[in-house]
Design a protein around this motif. Structure first.
Motif: not given
Length: 116
Positions: A39-55
């Motif tokens: 979350q940058a100042p004045g902006k909404q929180r956004e997804l950067v990266a995600r990893i599942t249990r399976g990789g």
């Protein structure tokens, strides 16, 4: 109490690298997905990266080719290797974990500042 503890944030020049870590502890249930949002100042929180249990991984378009998410064998620690950092990557980075009961736990956030 369930907890995610982040580390590795800081100040870096544009073009530099940082590695964020996030360790889960006292989780009531096994963790499925882990990831990073920012979350940058004045902006909404956004997804950067995600990893599942399976990789399996997915990334925001803005970081593809520059950031790499990974996870330890115990599945309780997640890392974010950030290369070729840009000023627009400046934000508070939050670790997030979703368990097998589909509950979400958030970390407290770590500041990443990229100077141009």
């Amino acid at each position: 109490q369930e907890q995610l503890v982040e580390s590795g944030g800081g100040l870096v020049q544009a073009g530099g690298s940082l590695r964020l870590s996030c360790a889960a502890s006292r989780m009531l249930f096994s963790i499925n997905d882990m990831g990073w949002h920012r979350q940058a100042p004045g902006k909404q929180r956004e997804l950067v990266a995600r990893i599942t249990r399976g990789g399996d991984t997915n990334y925001a378009d803005s970081v593809k080719g520059r950031f790499t998410i990974s996870r330890d064998n115990a599945k309780t620690t997640v890392y974010l290797q950030m290369n070729s950092l840009k000023a627009e990557d400046t934000a508070v980075y939050y670790c997030v974990a979703t368990d097998i009961m589909l509950r979400t736990v958030w970390g407290q956030g770590t500041q990443v500042t990229v100077s141009s």
